[in-house]
Design a protein around this motif. Structure first.
Motif, mmCIF file in Angstrom:
data_model
loop_
_atom_site.group_PDB
_atom_site.id
_atom_site.type_symbol
_atom_site.label_atom_id
_atom_site.label_comp_id
_atom_site.label_asym_id
_atom_site.label_seq_id
_atom_site.Cartn_x
_atom_site.Cartn_y
_atom_site.Cartn_z
ATOM 1 N N VAL A 176 0.803 -1.169 0.049
ATOM 2 C CA VAL A 176 0.087 -0.060 -0.140
ATOM 3 C C VAL A 176 0.810 1.278 -0.036
ATOM 4 O O VAL A 176 0.680 2.239 -0.932
ATOM 5 C CB VAL A 176 -0.854 0.037 1.321
ATOM 6 C CG1 VAL A 176 -1.614 1.265 1.322
ATOM 7 C CG2 VAL A 176 -2.009 -1.104 0.917
ATOM 8 N N ALA A 177 1.639 1.323 0.913
ATOM 9 C CA ALA A 177 2.838 2.296 0.871
ATOM 10 C C ALA A 177 3.648 2.647 -0.516
ATOM 11 O O ALA A 177 3.688 3.796 -1.148
ATOM 12 C CB ALA A 177 3.798 2.160 2.037
ATOM 13 N N ALA A 178 3.906 1.670 -1.240
ATOM 14 C CA ALA A 178 4.639 1.708 -2.140
ATOM 15 C C ALA A 178 3.580 2.209 -3.460
ATOM 16 O O ALA A 178 4.017 3.134 -4.372
ATOM 17 C CB ALA A 178 5.010 0.231 -2.843
ATOM 18 N N ILE A 179 2.413 1.721 -3.522
ATOM 19 C CA ILE A 179 1.467 2.275 -4.452
ATOM 20 C C ILE A 179 1.044 3.448 -4.227
ATOM 21 O O ILE A 179 0.950 4.489 -4.975
ATOM 22 C CB ILE A 179 0.105 1.448 -4.234
ATOM 23 C CG1 ILE A 179 0.384 -0.060 -4.952
ATOM 24 C CG2 ILE A 179 -0.858 1.966 -5.254
ATOM 25 C CD1 ILE A 179 0.912 -0.190 -6.329
ATOM 26 N N ILE A 180 0.882 4.027 -2.844
ATOM 27 C CA ILE A 180 0.771 5.575 -2.707
ATOM 28 C C ILE A 180 1.989 6.462 -2.949
ATOM 29 O O ILE A 180 1.773 7.563 -3.623
ATOM 30 C CB ILE A 180 0.548 5.657 -1.259
ATOM 31 C CG1 ILE A 180 -0.883 4.944 -0.761
ATOM 32 C CG2 ILE A 180 0.591 7.131 -0.691
ATOM 33 C CD1 ILE A 180 -1.393 5.111 0.565
ATOM 34 N N ALA A 181 3.063 5.948 -2.903
ATOM 35 C CA ALA A 181 4.399 6.512 -3.085
ATOM 36 C C ALA A 181 4.416 6.698 -4.824
ATOM 37 O O ALA A 181 4.850 7.958 -5.268
ATOM 38 C CB ALA A 181 5.760 5.928 -2.650
ATOM 39 N N ILE A 182 4.134 5.800 -5.464
ATOM 40 C CA ILE A 182 4.219 5.831 -6.739
ATOM 41 C C ILE A 182 3.069 6.902 -7.344
ATOM 42 O O ILE A 182 3.416 7.407 -8.172
ATOM 43 C CB ILE A 182 3.924 4.411 -7.359
ATOM 44 C CG1 ILE A 182 5.196 3.308 -7.279
ATOM 45 C CG2 ILE A 182 3.612 4.255 -9.045
ATOM 46 C CD1 ILE A 182 5.051 1.924 -7.647
ATOM 47 N N ASP A 183 2.010 6.815 -6.753
ATOM 48 C CA ASP A 183 1.032 7.421 -7.202
ATOM 49 C C ASP A 183 1.388 9.178 -7.176
ATOM 50 O O ASP A 183 0.953 9.887 -7.787
ATOM 51 C CB ASP A 183 -0.419 7.235 -6.486
ATOM 52 C CG ASP A 183 -1.514 7.851 -7.000
ATOM 53 O OD1 ASP A 183 -1.839 7.942 -8.266
ATOM 54 O OD2 ASP A 183 -2.899 8.064 -6.432
ATOM 55 N N ILE A 184 1.934 9.294 -6.037
ATOM 56 C CA ILE A 184 2.246 10.688 -5.619
ATOM 57 C C ILE A 184 3.431 11.255 -6.482
ATOM 58 O O ILE A 184 3.246 12.284 -6.899
ATOM 59 C CB ILE A 184 2.645 10.858 -4.142
ATOM 60 C CG1 ILE A 184 1.376 10.799 -3.280
ATOM 61 C CG2 ILE A 184 3.072 12.173 -3.928
ATOM 62 C CD1 ILE A 184 1.559 10.498 -1.718
ATOM 63 N N CYS A 185 4.451 10.395 -6.481
ATOM 64 C CA CYS A 185 5.594 10.707 -7.336
ATOM 65 C C CYS A 185 5.323 10.792 -8.783
ATOM 66 O O CYS A 185 6.020 11.732 -9.607
ATOM 67 C CB CYS A 185 6.750 9.817 -7.027
ATOM 68 S SG CYS A 185 7.289 9.742 -5.249
ATOM 69 N N LEU A 186 4.436 9.978 -9.176
ATOM 70 C CA LEU A 186 4.286 10.028 -10.819
ATOM 71 C C LEU A 186 2.822 10.556 -11.123
ATOM 72 O O LEU A 186 2.434 10.267 -12.137
ATOM 73 C CB LEU A 186 4.254 8.573 -11.059
ATOM 74 C CG LEU A 186 5.556 7.927 -10.994
ATOM 75 C CD1 LEU A 186 5.195 6.254 -11.500
ATOM 76 C CD2 LEU A 186 6.652 8.442 -11.631
ATOM 77 N N ASP A 187 2.247 11.425 -10.292
ATOM 78 C CA ASP A 187 1.438 12.378 -10.707
ATOM 79 C C ASP A 187 -0.010 11.485 -11.212
ATOM 80 O O ASP A 187 -0.473 11.959 -12.241
ATOM 81 C CB ASP A 187 1.949 13.546 -11.802
ATOM 82 C CG ASP A 187 0.890 14.702 -11.931
ATOM 83 O OD1 ASP A 187 0.236 14.933 -10.894
ATOM 84 O OD2 ASP A 187 0.809 15.130 -13.094
ATOM 85 N N ASN A 188 -0.315 10.871 -10.292
ATOM 86 C CA ASN A 188 -1.646 10.062 -10.372
ATOM 87 C C ASN A 188 -1.496 9.273 -11.874
ATOM 88 O O ASN A 188 -2.506 9.139 -12.526
ATOM 89 C CB ASN A 188 -2.896 10.914 -10.411
ATOM 90 C CG ASN A 188 -3.056 11.526 -9.196
ATOM 91 O OD1 ASN A 188 -2.718 10.860 -8.240
ATOM 92 N ND2 ASN A 188 -3.497 12.516 -8.952
ATOM 93 N N SER A 189 -0.314 8.907 -12.179
ATOM 94 C CA SER A 189 -0.330 8.060 -13.329
ATOM 95 C C SER A 189 0.357 6.807 -13.720
ATOM 96 O O SER A 189 1.146 6.381 -13.859
ATOM 97 C CB SER A 189 0.387 8.866 -14.548
ATOM 98 O OG SER A 189 1.882 9.122 -14.181
#
Length: 149
Positions: free
Chosen positions: A21-34
Motif C-alpha cells: 500500500v505504501a509503495a502504491i501511494i508513493a508511486i501515485d504521488i511521485c508519478l502524478d496519478n499516472s
C-alpha cells in the motif's frame, strides 16, 4: 515454537501488505496519478511484497539460536533477506524488467543498504536498552548488598 512462527508469518503478511500500500501511494504521488501498472500486475506485486515481508520477519528467528555466534547470525539473516528480496522481485516481475539488469541491481543494492541501516538502528537501540537494564540491575544489587551488610 509453531505459534511463534505463525505469529511471525502473520506479522510478515501485515508488513508486506503495508509495504504494498505504501509503495502504491508513493508511486501515485511521485508519478502524478499516472500508475502504469496493468491490473494483473497488482496481484503479482502484492504477492511479492508479502513474500518479502514474511521472509524479513521470519529471518529474525535465527536470533533464537544461541549456539551460533552473533556475527554469523547477522550474516545468515542478511543472506536470507537478500534471497527473499530477490524472490519477491522475481514474483512481482521487477527482475528482469524492461529497464535492464543494471537498474534492478541498483534497486536491490539500495534496498539492502536501507535494510542494513534499519537493522543497525534496531541493534543500537536494543544495545542501549540492554546497557540501561544492566546498569539498573547493578545499582539494585549494590543497594541490596549494602542494606544486607
Amino acid at each position: 515454537m509453531y505459534r511463534i512462527v505463525l505469529g511471525k508469518i502473520k506479522t510478515g503478511l501485515f508488513y508486506g501488505c503495508a509495504m504494498f500500500v505504501a509503495a502504491i501511494i508513493a508511486i501515485d504521488i511521485c508519478l502524478d496519478n499516472s500508475l502504469s501498472v496493468l491490473p494483473h500486475q497488482y496481484t503479482r506485486i502484492a504477492v511479492g511484497a508479502m513474500i518479502i515481508g514474511v521472509g524479513f520477519v521470519c529471518s529474525s528467528l535465527i536470533y533464537d539460536e544461541d549456539r551460533i555466534p552473533f556475527a554469523v547470525r547477522g550474516l545468515i539473516q542478511l543472506a536470507i533477506c537478500a534471497g527473499t528480496l530477490l524472490a519477491g522481485y522475481f514474483v512481482s516481475g521487477g527482475m528482469p524488467d524492461g529497464a535492464g539488469f543494471g537498474v534492478g541491481l541498483v534497486f536491490f543494492l539500495l534496498e539492502m543498504g536501507f535494510g542494513i541501516i534499519l537493522w543497525l538502528g534496531n541493534f543500537i537501540h536494543y544495545l542501549r536498552e540492554t546497557r540501561a537494564i544492566k546498569k539498573k540491575l547493578k545499582e539494585r544489587n549494590e543497594m541490596y548488598n549494602t542494606v544486607v551488610s
